[in-house]
Design an enzyme around this catalytic site. Structure first.
Site, PDB file in Angstrom:
ATOM      1  N   LYS A 118       0.813  -1.217   0.000  1.00 13.37           N
ATOM      2  CA  LYS A 118       0.000   0.000   0.000  1.00 13.37           C
ATOM      3  C   LYS A 118       0.851   1.275   0.000  1.00 13.37           C
ATOM      4  O   LYS A 118       0.516   2.244  -0.661  1.00 13.37           O
ATOM      5  CB  LYS A 118      -0.937   0.008   1.216  1.00 13.37           C
ATOM      6  CG  LYS A 118      -2.189  -0.812   0.974  1.00 13.37           C
ATOM      7  CD  LYS A 118      -3.321  -0.375   1.886  1.00 13.37           C
ATOM      8  CE  LYS A 118      -4.545  -1.227   1.662  1.00 13.37           C
ATOM      9  NZ  LYS A 118      -5.764  -0.676   2.244  1.00 13.37           N
ATOM     10  N   LYS A 160      -6.097  10.760  13.868  1.00 14.45           N
ATOM     11  CA  LYS A 160      -6.075   9.408  14.417  1.00 14.45           C
ATOM     12  C   LYS A 160      -4.714   9.136  15.028  1.00 14.45           C
ATOM     13  O   LYS A 160      -3.696   9.705  14.592  1.00 14.45           O
ATOM     14  CB  LYS A 160      -6.435   8.371  13.358  1.00 14.45           C
ATOM     15  CG  LYS A 160      -5.578   8.391  12.111  1.00 14.45           C
ATOM     16  CD  LYS A 160      -6.084   7.354  11.105  1.00 14.45           C
ATOM     17  CE  LYS A 160      -5.206   7.318   9.866  1.00 14.45           C
ATOM     18  NZ  LYS A 160      -5.686   6.390   8.855  1.00 14.45           N
ATOM     19  N   GLY A 166      -7.066  -0.009  13.131  1.00 13.85           N
ATOM     20  CA  GLY A 166      -8.498  -0.138  12.897  1.00 13.85           C
ATOM     21  C   GLY A 166      -9.166   1.203  13.011  1.00 13.85           C
ATOM     22  O   GLY A 166      -8.662   2.198  12.525  1.00 13.85           O
ATOM     23  N   TYR A 204     -11.503  13.732   6.043  1.00  8.91           N
ATOM     24  CA  TYR A 204     -12.528  12.778   6.436  1.00  8.91           C
ATOM     25  C   TYR A 204     -13.599  12.752   5.351  1.00  8.91           C
ATOM     26  O   TYR A 204     -14.106  13.789   4.929  1.00  8.91           O
ATOM     27  CB  TYR A 204     -13.153  13.169   7.780  1.00  8.91           C
ATOM     28  CG  TYR A 204     -14.249  12.225   8.197  1.00  8.91           C
ATOM     29  CD1 TYR A 204     -13.954  10.918   8.570  1.00  8.91           C
ATOM     30  CD2 TYR A 204     -15.591  12.614   8.180  1.00  8.91           C
ATOM     31  CE1 TYR A 204     -14.958  10.023   8.928  1.00  8.91           C
ATOM     32  CE2 TYR A 204     -16.595  11.731   8.544  1.00  8.91           C
ATOM     33  CZ  TYR A 204     -16.271  10.443   8.916  1.00  8.91           C
ATOM     34  OH  TYR A 204     -17.269   9.568   9.260  1.00  8.91           O
ATOM     35  N   HIS A 210     -17.185   3.662  -3.238  1.00  8.60           N
ATOM     36  CA  HIS A 210     -16.067   2.883  -3.763  1.00  8.60           C
ATOM     37  C   HIS A 210     -16.188   2.824  -5.290  1.00  8.60           C
ATOM     38  O   HIS A 210     -17.143   2.283  -5.817  1.00  8.60           O
ATOM     39  CB  HIS A 210     -16.102   1.466  -3.180  1.00  8.60           C
ATOM     40  CG  HIS A 210     -15.022   0.576  -3.721  1.00  8.60           C
ATOM     41  ND1 HIS A 210     -13.957   0.153  -2.959  1.00  8.60           N
ATOM     42  CD2 HIS A 210     -14.827   0.045  -4.948  1.00  8.60           C
ATOM     43  CE1 HIS A 210     -13.163  -0.609  -3.707  1.00  8.60           C
ATOM     44  NE2 HIS A 210     -13.673  -0.687  -4.919  1.00  8.60           N
ATOM     45  N   GLU A 290      -5.791   1.704  -3.646  1.00  3.18           N
ATOM     46  CA  GLU A 290      -4.893   0.574  -3.894  1.00  3.18           C
ATOM     47  C   GLU A 290      -5.127  -0.017  -5.266  1.00  3.18           C
ATOM     48  O   GLU A 290      -6.109   0.290  -5.934  1.00  3.18           O
ATOM     49  CB  GLU A 290      -5.042  -0.506  -2.820  1.00  3.18           C
ATOM     50  CG  GLU A 290      -6.408  -1.148  -2.769  1.00  3.18           C
ATOM     51  CD  GLU A 290      -6.470  -2.254  -1.709  1.00  3.18           C
ATOM     52  OE1 GLU A 290      -5.441  -2.838  -1.356  1.00  3.18           O
ATOM     53  OE2 GLU A 290      -7.580  -2.542  -1.249  1.00  3.18           O
ATOM     54  N   ARG A 294      -4.849  -8.340 -10.595  1.00  5.63           N
ATOM     55  CA  ARG A 294      -5.456  -9.620 -10.975  1.00  5.63           C
ATOM     56  C   ARG A 294      -6.842  -9.357 -11.541  1.00  5.63           C
ATOM     57  O   ARG A 294      -7.313  -8.234 -11.526  1.00  5.63           O
ATOM     58  CB  ARG A 294      -5.593 -10.497  -9.728  1.00  5.63           C
ATOM     59  CG  ARG A 294      -6.334  -9.747  -8.633  1.00  5.63           C
ATOM     60  CD  ARG A 294      -6.751 -10.604  -7.480  1.00  5.63           C
ATOM     61  NE  ARG A 294      -7.157  -9.819  -6.345  1.00  5.63           N
ATOM     62  CZ  ARG A 294      -8.326  -9.249  -6.170  1.00  5.63           C
ATOM     63  NH1 ARG A 294      -9.243  -9.350  -7.107  1.00  5.63           N
ATOM     64  NH2 ARG A 294      -8.616  -8.563  -5.090  1.00  5.63           N
TER      65      ARG A 294
END
Lengths: 461, 80
Positions: A118, A160, A166, A204, A210, A290, A294
């Protein structure tokens, strides 16, 4: 490199069937490797040869590199298609296959390694001028720096704990005042919780969607096959995918796809790959997260809108071929939707449901495709993931595709094991989903609210 | 007292401890309350607990860890 004559398929389930079909289409002989639990799977029935790798546990079969290399040597196959999951993004496996003088259907091992990491992938993106989620690139040095950085990025931002993981130690601020108040508290909490007061700051994204871009390259040239939206996820697993991303405006869509081509050209990408992005509707901006080096589960929606058989192109490119189409040749026609049919009971918190498939009725008709890994009489083993197949539909518009999906789901019957068919029957009727008002958190929220009753109704319980 | 055989409710791979190297969930002689986890079954990449639906005294496991069990095959015994 010479065209592939004999292909070893190092995967199982529906994707192994999908690869069998593409190989057969090209007149390529197939070798299907199986675990002891998979001797009678559909892809094994279709294959020219079957080799048993070992016991059911994936670590002793589909992930056992030595056994796969033995099978490759013994079968005389000249290439391996890894599918998705298992060894598909394992650079050592790709390297070992190449070292044996065989073809790994995918990018070279160095590219898998570089883009699979990443941090490296993010750096490659930045170098190629592809936007990434803006943030502090390391620890913030104090309140003043944080405020000035947040001013540049634009609110909301989150801080964060650098040592956290997490979702822990995350605080969201919508204004400079909130951020000024949050930082001392967050630092104290980080120190107490992780023994380290260091904080990262980044944009944020309130209602992230996505979006991903399909690319296809031959090591020299790279083209894109437009984008998909896969915002409907449960526990970070996609359950429903569409192409194209209908809510993106044309200018932004063109920019997004161009950025994916730029990045894959920079790494001289070979084969099929996917650049994953988050889209922030608030900032109207997309950010690279990312790359998957494949074929992906949801590749059929791209095939439906472009008419290009991705697995066939992968095999031709791996055999030494150049791209057979230019960017101008790639059309985007209509709208396609895929739903994942898993052996899970949506009315019982997605309890896994392996077992015998006694009834199997697949919907048919124009614009309907089912990529299946099962047949009537097949016993779904408990050892692997729960994907049984994928129902894909296409229509001239998104609305037409949604209506066709509703009808196709009515025509799908798998029994007696419980599947996610009922989930999709409920989703396809949902007004918010039909209006496209979703985000990556939408499905989990829906499943705790209106979804409960909707699934019950759809499953007739 | 009667001996009751507990079965796995789902097919899959049985694990007798929460993580590799950790002690087993129950040892012979342990008391068992309703809802106690007796084992984990790995099914389709999910780990589901096998929970006691009766209280009693644990007698012992009938299989080793990582055994593949079908529903209805005995996992352990309980004095109830």
């Amino acid at each position: 490199m010479a065209p592939i004559r004999k292909l070893l398929i190092a995967n199982r389930g529906e994707i192994a069937v999908r690869i069998q079909r593409a190989a057969r289409d090209l007149g390529i002989r197939t070798v299907q490797v199986v675990s002891e639990a998979d001797r009678d799977m559909l892809a094994a029935r279709m294959a020219d040869e079957v080799i048993v790798l070992g016991p059911p546990a994936a670590s002793k079969s589909y992930l056992a590199v030595d056994r796969l290399l033995d099978a490759l040597r013994d079968s005389g196959a000249d290439a391996v298609h890894p599918g998705y999951g298992f060894l598909s993004e394992n650079a050592d496996f790709a390297r070992a296959v190449t070292a044996m003088g065989r073809i790994f259907v995918g990018p070279d091992a160095d590219t898998i390694e570089r883009m699979g990491d990443k941090v490296n992938a993010r750096q490659a993106a930045i170098a190629a001028g592809v936007p990434v989620v803006p943030g502090s690139e390391g620890r913030i040095k104090g309140l003043e720096q944080a405020l000035s950085l947040a001013g540049e990025i634009g609110y909301p931002v989150m801080v964060k704990a650098a040592a956290g993981g997490g979702g822990r130690g995350i605080r969201v601020s919508h204004t400079a005042e909130e951020l000024a108040a949050a930082i001392p508290t967050a630092m104290a909490e980080a120190k107490a919780g992780f023994g380290d007061p260091g904080l990262y700051l980044e944009a944020y994204i309130e209602k992230a969607r996505h979006i991903e871009v399909q690319v296809l390259g031959d090591g020299e040239d790279v083209i894109h096959l437009h984008e998909r939206e896969c915002s409907l996820q449960r526990r970070r697993q996609k359950v429903w995918e569409e192409a194209p991303a209908a809510m993106l405006d044309p200018g932004l869509r063109a920019e997004l796809c161009a950025s994916a081509v730029r990045l894959s050209r920079a790494v001289r990408y070979r084969g099929a790959g996917t650049m994953e992005y988050l889209y922030d509707p608030g900032r109207q901006a997309f950010y690279f997260i990312e790359m998957n080096t494949r074929i992906q589960v949801e590749h059929p929606v791209t095939e439906m809108i472009t008419g290009i058989d991705l697995v066939r192109e992968m095999l031709l490119i791996a055999g030494g071929g150049r791209l057979r189409m230019s960017q101008e040749d790639v059309r985007c026609t209509g709208h396609a939707i895929e739903v994942r049919i898993n052996a899970e009971d949506p009315a019982r918190n997605f309890m896994p449901n392996p077992g015998h498939v006694e009834t199997l009725r697949l919907p048919e008709g124009p614009g309907i495709r089912f990529d299946e890994g099962i047949y009537a009489g097949y016993r779904v083993p408990p050892f692997y993931d729960s994907l049984l197949g994928k129902l894909i539909v296409a229509g001239a518009s998104r609305e037409e595709a949604l209506d066709r999906m509703a009808a196709a789901l009515d025509g799908l019957e798998i029994g007696p094991i419980a599947t996610t068919t009922a989930l999709h029957r409920a989703l396809v009727q949902d007004p918010a989903l039909r209006a496209g008002e979703v985000s990556t958190r939408w499905l989990e929220t829906w499943l705790e609210g209106p979804g409960v009753a909707a699934i019950k109704t759809a499953s007739g319980t | 007292m009667a001996t009751k055989r507990i079965e796995s409710p789902l097919p899959g791979v049985i694990y007798l401890s929460p993580a590799p190297g950790e002690p087993v969930f129950k040892a012979p002689g342990d008391s068992v309350a309703v809802g106690d986890t007796l084992a984990l079954v790995e099914v389709m990449k999910s780990y589901m607990p096998v929970e006691a639906d009766q209280a009693g005294i644990f007698r012992g496991y009938l299989v080793e860890t990582e055994t593949v069990l079908e529903p209805g095959e005995p996992l352990c015994e309980l004095e109830v």
